[in-house]
Design a protein around this motif. Structure first.
Motif, PDB file in Angstrom:
ATOM      1  N   ILE A 131     -40.588  87.672 -56.047  1.00  0.00           N
ATOM      2  CA  ILE A 131     -41.018  88.862 -54.911  1.00  0.00           C
ATOM      3  C   ILE A 131     -39.606  89.328 -54.110  1.00  0.00           C
TER       4      ILE A 131
ATOM      5  N   ARG B 239     -36.904  92.515 -54.062  1.00  0.00           N
ATOM      6  CA  ARG B 239     -37.029  93.000 -52.845  1.00  0.00           C
ATOM      7  C   ARG B 239     -35.745  93.095 -52.155  1.00  0.00           C
ATOM      8  N   GLU B 240     -34.660  92.135 -52.110  1.00  0.00           N
ATOM      9  CA  GLU B 240     -33.209  91.823 -51.703  1.00  0.00           C
ATOM     10  C   GLU B 240     -32.407  92.485 -52.580  1.00  0.00           C
TER      11      GLU B 240
ATOM     12  N   PRO C  61     -33.557  97.930 -52.776  1.00  0.00           N
ATOM     13  CA  PRO C  61     -34.734  97.523 -51.688  1.00  0.00           C
ATOM     14  C   PRO C  61     -35.240  99.057 -52.021  1.00  0.00           C
TER      15      PRO C  61
ATOM     16  N   VAL D  17     -44.156  96.613 -54.606  1.00  0.00           N
ATOM     17  CA  VAL D  17     -44.483  95.271 -56.490  1.00  0.00           C
ATOM     18  C   VAL D  17     -46.138  95.554 -56.150  1.00  0.00           C
TER      19      VAL D  17
ATOM     20  N   ASP E  43     -47.597  94.091 -52.490  1.00  0.00           N
ATOM     21  CA  ASP E  43     -48.348  95.236 -52.189  1.00  0.00           C
ATOM     22  C   ASP E  43     -49.212  96.040 -52.786  1.00  0.00           C
TER      23      ASP E  43
END
Length: 328
Positions: A211, A215-216, A219, A223, A238
């Motif tokens: 995850i 995310r990195e 952006p 999730v 999320d």
């Protein structure tokens, strides 16, 4: 030959239109003949195809009549009017369809389409848990054999697990066989959950690091994690929910970017309905689900293979557990 292919592509054009966003046009001829044959065989045999959300797009969108997660397939299987049911999924799903349709012919295209969760527990294991915790009700995930269901009090799916647990009115319950699903449900309820140690080979491989990496690199990505994922994964996602809940989340919230931490085909099938949403991987393949192919479905209908049968004594107990779930 060219004329045959032209006619074939014309007949299957409506089916291809449903998947053109996820299957390149150059690949469609490899699927078209089997799709065409399956549609004709369904009419000839008065058959329907039930397909799980993890089936590939050419099955899920082009030949299936009823699609969904385990709960949806179980509910809709009860209303099937056809003579033959082909279950495009794994073996325990075909058994559930047979439990709810004992007088119909139920076929699974590949007998080797199993499940790591179903293989993680036996009826003797259930008996041992009952002996260890006398009087504690047993909630059994549908990802189990009919023989294990028959030893339980009630079944559940990932979509209704909490509701089932709380409906029993007990202070604690035994929940089998997925340890992570049990732990994730325990975090949402005051009922004490006694878990088993089974895991899904697809979902257990996801990590919080996956995850963080997504995310990195992307952006703003949303999730969504299946509740068979480890609790530490669910904690940093999320949203967590069944495959049906994931699909509903995408439809309701329309995230610009989303990642579904579940089986790979799920993203393809949801993407068909939401071309405006960018679907990010990672995902993990289920080797058992992928044993179900168009050619296997076609052979099942042509040769009546492989018919699912359940011992009547086992079926009675298993059907009772499933029907109790569906009554909630």
């Amino acid at each position: 030959m060219a004329s045959h292919m032209t006619d074939l592509l014309e007949r299957t054009a409506p089916a291809y239109e449903r998947v053109r966003r996820v299957i390149p046009a150059v690949e469609w001829p490899a699927f078209a003949e089997d799709v065409d044959a399956i549609l004709a065989l369904k009419r000839a045999r008065n058959a329907v195809i039930l397909a799980h959300n993890y089936q590939t797009p050419e099955i899920f969108n082009c030949v299936a009549d009823i699609v969904g997660d385990s709960l949806a397939l179980a509910r809709q299987a009860m209303a099937v009017k056809a003579d033959v049911i082909v279950l495009a999924g794994v073996h325990f799903m075909a058994e559930t369809a047979k439990l709810l349709n004992p007088d119909k012919t139920v076929l699974i295209p590949d007998l080797a389409a199993g499940c790591s969760l179903a293989d993680s527990i036996t009826p003797a294991d259930v008996d041992a848990m009952r002996a260890r915790y006398p009087g504690v009700p047993v909630v059994t995930y549908v990802n189990t054999s009919a023989a294990v269901k028959a030893r339980s009090d009630i079944c559940c799916t990932s979509g209704n697990a909490r509701a089932v647990v709380e409906a029993l009115g007990a202070e604690r319950v035994i929940m089998l066989p997925d340890e992570y699903l049990a732990r994730n449900v325990a975090a949402e309820t005051k009922v004490e959950i006694i878990p088993w140690r089974g895991h899904c080979e697809v979902h257990e491989r996801f990590t919080p690091a996956d995850i963080a990496e997504v995310r990195e690199g992307h952006p703003g990505v949303v999730v969504l994690a299946h509740p068979e994922c480890p609790p530490e994964v669910v904690a940093v996602a999320d949203f967590s929910g069944s495959t049906a809940a994931m699909a509903d989340y995408v439809a309701d919230h329309q995230p610009s970017r989303v990642v579904l931490l579940t089986e790979c085909a799920m993203s393809d099938n949801v993407a068909v309905l939401h071309p405006e949403v960018e679907f990010i991987r990672p995902c993990n393949l289920c080797p058992h689900m992928k044993r179900i192919t168009l050619k296997a479905i076609r052979a099942a209908l042509e040769e009546n293979r492989h018919e699912v049968t359940i011992d009547p004594a086992v079926a009675a107990g298993a059907r009772r557990a499933v029907e109790r779930m569906l009554a909630i």
